[in-house]
Design an enzyme around this catalytic site. Sequence first.
Site, PDB file in Angstrom:
ATOM      1  N   LYS A   8       0.816  -1.221   0.000  1.00 37.32           N
ATOM      2  CA  LYS A   8       0.000   0.000   0.000  1.00 37.32           C
ATOM      3  C   LYS A   8       0.849   1.271   0.000  1.00 37.32           C
ATOM      4  O   LYS A   8       0.456   2.251  -0.610  1.00 37.32           O
ATOM      5  CB  LYS A   8      -1.042  -0.001   1.127  1.00 37.32           C
ATOM      6  CG  LYS A   8      -0.508   0.104   2.518  1.00 37.32           C
ATOM      7  CD  LYS A   8      -1.642  -0.003   3.526  1.00 37.32           C
ATOM      8  CE  LYS A   8      -1.142  -0.443   4.879  1.00 37.32           C
ATOM      9  NZ  LYS A   8      -0.064   0.355   5.472  1.00 37.32           N
ATOM     10  N   ARG A  83      -7.261   2.996  10.463  1.00 34.00           N
ATOM     11  CA  ARG A  83      -6.923   1.607  10.781  1.00 34.00           C
ATOM     12  C   ARG A  83      -7.932   0.995  11.740  1.00 34.00           C
ATOM     13  O   ARG A  83      -7.822  -0.193  12.053  1.00 34.00           O
ATOM     14  CB  ARG A  83      -5.538   1.552  11.431  1.00 34.00           C
ATOM     15  CG  ARG A  83      -4.410   1.200  10.472  1.00 34.00           C
ATOM     16  CD  ARG A  83      -3.130   1.272  11.279  1.00 34.00           C
ATOM     17  NE  ARG A  83      -2.057   0.474  10.786  1.00 34.00           N
ATOM     18  CZ  ARG A  83      -1.047   0.922  10.034  1.00 34.00           C
ATOM     19  NH1 ARG A  83      -1.028   2.161   9.632  1.00 34.00           N
ATOM     20  NH2 ARG A  83      -0.066   0.123   9.680  1.00 34.00           N
ATOM     21  N   ARG A 120      11.650  -7.183   3.601  1.00 37.63           N
ATOM     22  CA  ARG A 120      11.500  -5.843   3.030  1.00 37.63           C
ATOM     23  C   ARG A 120      12.626  -4.893   3.446  1.00 37.63           C
ATOM     24  O   ARG A 120      13.004  -4.821   4.603  1.00 37.63           O
ATOM     25  CB  ARG A 120      10.155  -5.256   3.473  1.00 37.63           C
ATOM     26  CG  ARG A 120       9.970  -3.796   3.133  1.00 37.63           C
ATOM     27  CD  ARG A 120       8.527  -3.406   3.181  1.00 37.63           C
ATOM     28  NE  ARG A 120       7.950  -3.453   4.519  1.00 37.63           N
ATOM     29  CZ  ARG A 120       6.687  -3.089   4.775  1.00 37.63           C
ATOM     30  NH1 ARG A 120       5.907  -2.689   3.793  1.00 37.63           N
ATOM     31  NH2 ARG A 120       6.212  -3.142   5.991  1.00 37.63           N
ATOM     32  N   ARG A 149      13.232  -1.947   8.270  1.00 36.25           N
ATOM     33  CA  ARG A 149      12.467  -1.253   9.312  1.00 36.25           C
ATOM     34  C   ARG A 149      12.519  -2.055  10.607  1.00 36.25           C
ATOM     35  O   ARG A 149      12.435  -3.276  10.574  1.00 36.25           O
ATOM     36  CB  ARG A 149      10.995  -1.118   8.875  1.00 36.25           C
ATOM     37  CG  ARG A 149      10.752   0.064   7.992  1.00 36.25           C
ATOM     38  CD  ARG A 149       9.361   0.084   7.437  1.00 36.25           C
ATOM     39  NE  ARG A 149       8.291  -0.203   8.397  1.00 36.25           N
ATOM     40  CZ  ARG A 149       6.999   0.037   8.146  1.00 36.25           C
ATOM     41  NH1 ARG A 149       6.636   0.568   6.982  1.00 36.25           N
ATOM     42  NH2 ARG A 149       6.079  -0.253   9.013  1.00 36.25           N
ATOM     43  N   ARG A 160       1.679  -7.514  13.810  1.00 32.58           N
ATOM     44  CA  ARG A 160       1.005  -6.455  13.032  1.00 32.58           C
ATOM     45  C   ARG A 160      -0.133  -7.051  12.204  1.00 32.58           C
ATOM     46  O   ARG A 160      -1.186  -6.438  12.045  1.00 32.58           O
ATOM     47  CB  ARG A 160       2.018  -5.718  12.151  1.00 32.58           C
ATOM     48  CG  ARG A 160       2.927  -4.819  12.990  1.00 32.58           C
ATOM     49  CD  ARG A 160       4.164  -4.406  12.242  1.00 32.58           C
ATOM     50  NE  ARG A 160       3.880  -3.560  11.105  1.00 32.58           N
ATOM     51  CZ  ARG A 160       4.625  -3.519  10.002  1.00 32.58           C
ATOM     52  NH1 ARG A 160       5.666  -4.302   9.871  1.00 32.58           N
ATOM     53  NH2 ARG A 160       4.305  -2.705   9.033  1.00 32.58           N
TER      54      ARG A 160
HETATM   55  P1  AMP Z   1       2.850   1.788   8.569  1.00 36.81           P
HETATM   56  O1  AMP Z   1       4.057   2.487   8.048  1.00 36.81           O
HETATM   57  O2  AMP Z   1       1.566   2.309   7.987  1.00 36.81           O
HETATM   58  O3  AMP Z   1       2.969   0.283   8.483  1.00 36.81           O
HETATM   59  O4  AMP Z   1       2.756   2.136  10.140  1.00 36.81           O
HETATM   60  C1  AMP Z   1       3.809   1.781  11.037  1.00 36.81           C
HETATM   61  C2  AMP Z   1       3.271   1.758  12.453  1.00 36.81           C
HETATM   62  O5  AMP Z   1       2.794   3.065  12.827  1.00 36.81           O
HETATM   63  C3  AMP Z   1       2.075   0.838  12.688  1.00 36.81           C
HETATM   64  O6  AMP Z   1       2.459  -0.514  12.900  1.00 36.81           O
HETATM   65  C4  AMP Z   1       1.463   1.479  13.941  1.00 36.81           C
HETATM   66  O7  AMP Z   1       2.223   1.179  15.093  1.00 36.81           O
HETATM   67  C5  AMP Z   1       1.638   2.969  13.653  1.00 36.81           C
HETATM   68  N1  AMP Z   1       0.486   3.556  12.900  1.00 36.81           N
HETATM   69  C6  AMP Z   1       0.488   4.067  11.630  1.00 36.81           C
HETATM   70  N2  AMP Z   1      -0.728   4.523  11.276  1.00 36.81           N
HETATM   71  C7  AMP Z   1      -1.534   4.294  12.341  1.00 36.81           C
HETATM   72  C8  AMP Z   1      -2.924   4.510  12.593  1.00 36.81           C
HETATM   73  N3  AMP Z   1      -3.738   5.041  11.648  1.00 36.81           N
HETATM   74  N4  AMP Z   1      -3.415   4.144  13.806  1.00 36.81           N
HETATM   75  C9  AMP Z   1      -2.622   3.610  14.757  1.00 36.81           C
HETATM   76  N5  AMP Z   1      -1.301   3.368  14.585  1.00 36.81           N
HETATM   77  C10 AMP Z   1      -0.753   3.691  13.386  1.00 36.81           C
END
Ligand code: AMP
Length: 210
Positions: A8, A83, A120, A149, A160
């Site tokens: 995404k 989310r 990744r 990461r 996750r």
């Molecule tokens: P992502 O890069 O979108 O995979 O986000 C990395 C991490 O940031 C996630 O595993 C959550 O810990 C936190 N995170 C990102 N967006 C949200 C959201 N909308 N609500 C809650 N936690 C978030």
Amino acid sequence: MGPPGSGKGTQARRVANARGVPIVATGDILRRTALAATSIGRTVKAIIERGELVDDEMMIEILSTRIILSDAQAGFVLDGFPRTVNQGLALDVLMENRGPVIVVEIAVPHDELIRRVSRRLVCQQCGTNADLVERGARRCQCGGTFLTRPDDNERVAVERLRIYERATKPLVDFYRKRPTFRAVDGTLSPDRVTAQIELAIDTALDNLPV
Ligand code: AMP
């Protein structure tokens, strides 16, 4: 929308570039917050590293202050928000009188997601993803360095995904009933996924009630 490893982030960047609108990636915003040597920075860092979710109140605050900026007035691509169902409800309120919320789900089977996430690499400068096994060099085209990461190891990836199933899947089901919802097959090549997403957005825009 899509689980970790669904592509995404990559797809959101492509769609935002093609449409000339900004990308609002809440994970990127939080990773910047996590760099700060403050109590909130340390809290956010720990949550991300455990693969858990930051609380809805903080996320809604972050989003609402970002999407009122001038560059987002003609639209934006959201990556990683909403989310939870609560975040989705808040987004509806924030988008009242602003235009439709078009939701695209990128669907990928569970085993493929684990495989992708544990291999990744992400460019620390431009955010491009690469595959650890396929990628020999650690340099991105932009000059940045590819890094893993901290939340991309198999244990955190499983956590996750579990949280995605529990907190985010109900939100996908909440959107599924809307005419502005589309699902695309995330196992196709990245270019074909992009083409499907572009088509999904155009179809949703063409079918808006007048
Ligand atoms: P992502 O890069 O979108 O995979 O986000 C990395 C991490 O940031 C996630 O595993 C959550 O810990 C936190 N995170 C990102 N967006 C949200 C959201 N909308 N609500 C809650 N936690 C978030």
